[in-house]
Design an enzyme around this catalytic site. Structure first.
Site, PDB file in Angstrom:
ATOM      1  CG  HIS A   1      -1.836  -1.168   1.315  1.00  0.00           C
ATOM      2  ND1 HIS A   1      -1.408  -2.430   1.648  1.00  0.00           N
ATOM      3  CD2 HIS A   1      -3.179  -1.266   1.115  1.00  0.00           C
ATOM      4  CE1 HIS A   1      -2.431  -3.261   1.644  1.00  0.00           C
ATOM      5  NE2 HIS A   1      -3.525  -2.579   1.319  1.00  0.00           N
TER       6      HIS A   1
ATOM      7  CG  HIS B   1      -5.870   1.866  -0.496  1.00  0.00           C
ATOM      8  ND1 HIS B   1      -5.851   2.511   0.709  1.00  0.00           N
ATOM      9  CD2 HIS B   1      -6.103   0.546  -0.218  1.00  0.00           C
ATOM     10  CE1 HIS B   1      -6.049   1.638   1.681  1.00  0.00           C
ATOM     11  NE2 HIS B   1      -6.221   0.436   1.139  1.00  0.00           N
TER      12      HIS B   1
ATOM     13  CD  GLU C   1     -20.047  -5.698  25.191  1.00  0.00           C
ATOM     14  OE1 GLU C   1     -21.085  -5.993  25.825  1.00  0.00           O
ATOM     15  OE2 GLU C   1     -20.035  -4.902  24.231  1.00  0.00           O
TER      16      GLU C   1
ATOM     17  CG  HIS D   1     -28.026 -12.575  27.570  1.00  0.00           C
ATOM     18  ND1 HIS D   1     -28.758 -12.076  26.517  1.00  0.00           N
ATOM     19  CD2 HIS D   1     -27.625 -11.499  28.293  1.00  0.00           C
ATOM     20  CE1 HIS D   1     -28.820 -10.757  26.613  1.00  0.00           C
ATOM     21  NE2 HIS D   1     -28.139 -10.384  27.677  1.00  0.00           N
TER      22      HIS D   1
END
Length: 662
Positions: free
Chosen positions: A29, A260, A409, A471
């Site tokens: 890149h 890129h 999280e 859960h």
């Protein structure tokens, strides 16, 4: 003072090393290094506190290339400033097998690479953890020993990834004012213009998250420097949006997505050499420019010498404690503390959930290991990660030992990695095991880097009950066990939990996950044994009365079921042994003799875990009996769920005897 002409030539050294390396590798890149070269040149020559000859000194500034695909920017900087690990030959071997110059920067491959980046957004979240660790250690040891900045270079991709919002909102809330982020604002992503997919006002977004935010010409060195000067005196973290041209200097690809992620080609590079007046062969840096870069590295190292003098002048106990923490060594006597605690557990035989057992162990550990930093993703009361020693860290108040991460999280896990990488602290934090899905990319990178981040994952099975299948983790243990260099602990009682915590803290080059129950469990280890039996990964908990006809392997909450089934089977005349399996990964590290003896020769082998079977054939064989889950859970009280899914001692006995009587 560097003249503009000299600055341009120094920046061009980065540009041409980068495009030449990508061209030689026929992979990489080039666009970001070419566009961000001016930003990097200003940072490394005017501001960054580092020493190429002592690259790991504790009070250095950290530079994180969050946009890791632009790795040649970092490799060029390390070569030019004089880091021994990155030679010109390493630059020429970019992306080749065995080179230090991997496609994306990899922690541990070379000095000066502060973290592994590539998955976008991870780097900026790591940097938040680094900046937080700096403030925590500053509060403990003062400005003389800890006073440095964390700088980050991000691209549009880093800012689009959701983890970036988790990271920047946490940093803004905590007022991590020594965190400075450069945004390589070039309006280009792989698919084309950023406007194809995004129209966010990033400055407003950062400002809304509690940051200072400014915009500069990313090719104007004085404007960049002025923005850094302001950022270094701010009372909050700073974003500097640097308007750049991707592939700067390339005659036809500059400013386009074609710059890129692929080599520019010989013709385009030749055109860039002409455009930027760089009449040198590939990989050649003129001596005056290389000397200027090396001199910048030498000038920066003077700050290290000043710091070493301050360290030497510190009181001996302060210096010893600081150096111990930065080495990552646990305090002396830690093993004795754990052994004494295990003696108390053997006497008390508590019947508690292992999440409570974890809290009890942490109360002992946090008293003995002052560098642990706890936390939770808004589940403190459920994860039981807070103890009497861990008062909260607050905005501007960093003398605590507990981080309220909020419902973040992924950002939490990545910030923990940054804290670990910074050194001097040992972070652990909690959420529910099912939400390891949200944290897993950062958990994987902890394993890849080989660092001690400790993930506390409670509510580890259908045993959590009424919250139901969303859960209730079913496949998560198997998924985490699939990660190389990751210890997944599932303790069966308070003693095993203490042992697993000890092992997690001692594993300096391996992250750990502790999978812990919501429901109470009886003590299955009722006699004190000084040796850490969980260190074997699996061990015989109960022997057979005679030559074993059945061996039951189980982990965590299902060890209780295994012991109850053993009692019934032996009453029926079938000698049965029980093996507790707290950690698959540590079992695999044992000798072949130990593993063979532990698995044994009983004709009937049964595995029990309130999760899917994947991985258990290692113990029970392809023809073994597995008592567990083969689908998702359900919403109901735990007393109904285990019988409903057939995870009971009676089910084990029935399955074993059906096989025995064939």
């Amino acid at each position: 003072m560097t003249t503009r002409e000299k600055h341009d030539r120094m920046a061009n050294a980065i540009r041409f090393l980068s495009m030449d390396a990508v061209e030689k590798a026929n992979s990489g890149h080039p666009g970001l290094p070419m566009g961000a070269a001016d930003i990097a040149t200003v940072l490394y020559t005017r501001f960054l506190k580092h020493d190429p000859n002592h690259p790991s000194w504790p009070d250095r500034d950290r530079f994180v290339l969050s946009a890791g695909h632009g790795s040649m920017l970092l490799y060029s900087l390390l070569y030019l400033t004089g880091y021994d690990d990155i030679t010109l030959d390493e630059i020429k071997n970019f992306r080749q097998l065995g080179s230090r110059t991997a496609g994306h920067p990899e922690y541990g491959h070379a000095a000066g690479i502060e973290t592994t980046t590539g998955p976008l957004g991870q780097g900026i979240a790591n940097a938040v953890g680094m900046a937080l660790a700096e403030r925590i250690l500053n509060a403990k040891f003062g400005d003389d020993l800890v006073d440095h900045y964390t700088y980050v270079l991000v691209g549009d991709g880093c800012l689009m990834e959701g983890i970036s919002q988790e990271a920047i909102s946490l940093a803004g809330h905590l007022k991590l004012n020594k965190l400075i982020v450069f945004w390589d604002d070039n309006n280009i992503s792989i698919d084309g213009a950023v406007s194809l997919s995004d129209s966010t006002d990033q400055l407003e977004r950062f400002a809304a998250s509690g940051w200072n935010a400014s915009r500069v010409d990313g090719h104007d060195p004085d404007a960049i420097a002025a923005a850094i000067e302001i950022a270094r005196t701010a009372d909050r973290p700073t974003l500097i949006a640097c308007k750049t041209t991707i592939g700067f200097g390339a005659p036809t690809r500059a400013g386009t997505s074609k710059a890129h992620g692929s080599p520019l080609g010989a013709e385009e590079i030749a055109g860039a050499r002409k455009t930027l007046n760089w009449p040198y062969a590939p990989f050649e840096v003129p001596s005056d420019i290389l000397d200027a870069w090396r001199l910048s590295g030498l000038n920066a190292c003077k700050k290290r010498k000043d710091w070493e003098a301050r360290l030497a002048a510190a009181e001996s106990d302060v210096r010893a404690e600081f150096e111990r923490r930065m080495r990552g060594e646990l305090p002396g006597g830690f093993d004795t503390v754990i052994a004494e605690y295990k003696q108390r557990l053997a006497a008390d035989k508590p019947k508690v959930a292992t999440r409570k057992s974890s809290e009890m162990a942490l109360e002992v550990i946090n008293g003995a290991v002052p560098e642990t930093i706890g936390g939770s993703a808004d589940l403190t009361g459920s994860n039981n990660t807070k103890t009497s020693q861990t008062k909260p860290i607050t905005p501007g108040g960093y003398d605590g030992r507990y981080v309220y991460y909020g419902i973040r999280e992924h950002g939490m896990a990545a910030a923990m990695n940054g804290m670990t990488l910074h050194g001097g602290v040992i972070p652990y934090s909690g959420t529910f095991l099912t939400f390891s899905d949200y944290a897993r990319p950062a958990m994987r990178l902890a394993s890849l880097m080989g660092i001690r981040s400790i993930f506390v994952m409670t509510h580890d099975s259908i045993g959590l009950g009424e919250d139901g299948p969303t859960h209730q983790p079913v496949e998560h243990l198997a998924a985490l066990r699939a990660i190389p260099n990751h210890l997944v602990f599932r303790p069966a009682d308070a003693t095993e939990t203490a042992e697993c915590w000890q092992l997690a803290l001692e594993a300096a080059k391996t992250p750990s996950t502790l999978a812990l129950t919501r429901q109470n469990l009886p003590a299955v280890r009722t006699d004190f044994v000084e040796e850490n039996l969980c260190a074997y990964g699996a061990y015989e908990l109960a022997t057979a009365d005679g030559e074993a006809e059945v061996t039951i392997f189980a982990s965590g909450s299902e060890v209780e079921i295994a012991l109850a089934a053993r009692t019934q089977l032996q009453a029926h005349g079938h000698p049965t042994r029980v093996v507790s399996v707290p950690c698959f990964e540590l079992f695999e590290k044992q000798t072949e003799r130990y593993k063979a003896a532990l698995i044994g020769t009983a004709p009937i082998k049964i595995g029990i875990e309130a999760a899917i079977r994947l991985g258990w054939d290692r113990f029970i064989g392809l023809d073994g009996i597995f008592i567990g889950m083969d689908g998702f859970g359900a919403s109901a009280p735990i007393e109904q769920l285990y019988p409903h899914f057939g995870i009971t001692a009676d089910a084990v006995v029935t399955a074993a005897e059906a096989r025995l009587h064939k």
